[in-house]
Design an enzyme around this catalytic site. Structure first.
Site, PDB file in Angstrom:
ATOM      1  CD  GLU A  61      45.503  35.246  39.331  1.00  0.00           C
ATOM      2  OE1 GLU A  61      44.771  34.919  38.380  1.00  0.00           O
ATOM      3  OE2 GLU A  61      45.339  36.290  39.984  1.00  0.00           O
ATOM      4  CB  CYS A  89      40.451  38.351  42.568  1.00  0.00           C
ATOM      5  SG  CYS A  89      40.143  36.567  42.424  1.00  0.00           S
TER       6      CYS A  89
END
Lengths: 160, 160
Positions: A61, A89
């Site tokens: 990401e 996360c």
């Protein structure tokens, strides 16, 4: 948060994110892939690469967001969607908020490391400045299979 | 978490982080600076630069961590300390955990955006895999003054 439960055909952007995850696995990295889309076009794609890049922040990401911001010449990705094969996360969820990503589509849930529906639930915090729309379970079966296969193989290697 | 309340002389690494914060302000970036130290030596230093770099992840801590990992040739910064002028946000706290930073020394608290003693309190989450030692309030007065001065000037500019 919306969760996909039926098995619809996967959106092409999630197919691309899964391809990125497969590329990560081939390089010995935890198989997670991410794609940033704007106006139906892929702006950036990336896979997990902390080992290869010697960079603890090099999650799929993060790399996709940084590349998209570079391509678009703007530190904010307003109107952009992020497709990622695993629940982000805490670090990546924070970056998604900073980048003002409009919609996040993710595959497998991550009870141990995720920060969307688990752990600190970043976007539910009153101090979170931007809350994207969240769609979970898109490509969950494929993403989960890749991760399970990767860790099973790693355990087998460690045992021999 | 340990909080410094008396005004001891600042450690040189926090002085360097404050210098980085001043450099950020001079470039129109929110004045936050960070320094990574290993065995008493500065390994990397950086300041906030999301505007200049068109990168929403370019917080001082992220850049310092990435540079330190590059310099040391390791995605994990075991035994390294991070000095940063402001309480880390959720993204940066997540990166600190991924990097296995041993000790974090920070200056000003950030009730709106911080994630150590505010918001999601990243390191207190049961899912957090690594908890650094935390020392807060080191250089708090200087760091806070820089931030207040920067935002007061920005408001003045916006008003004219």
């Amino acid at each position: 948060m919306t969760r996909q439960t039926a098995r619809w055909p996967l959106p092409p952007a999630m197919q691309a994110a899964l391809d990125e995850a497969r590329a990560a696995a081939a390089q010995g990295e935890v198989p997670v892939g991410a794609v940033v889309v704007k106006d139906g076009q892929v702006v950036a794609r990336a896979h997990n690469a902390p080992r290869a890049m010697n960079d603890p922040t090099a999650h799929a990401e993060m790399l996709a967001i940084r590349r998209a911001a570079e391509v678009l010449g703007d530190e904010r990705l307003a109107g952009c969607d992020l497709y990622v094969t695993l629940e982000p996360c805490p670090m990546c969820a924070g970056a998604i908020a900073h980048a003002r990503i409009a919609r996040v589509y993710y595959g497998a849930s991550d009870p141990k490391g995720g920060a969307v529906e688990h752990g600190c639930r970043t976007f539910d915090q009153p101090t979170c400045l931007h809350r994207p729309e969240i769609y979970a379970g898109i490509g969950e079966a494929e993403a989960g299979q890749l991760l399970r296969g990767f860790f099973a193989e790693r355990r087998q290697k460690d045992a021999t």
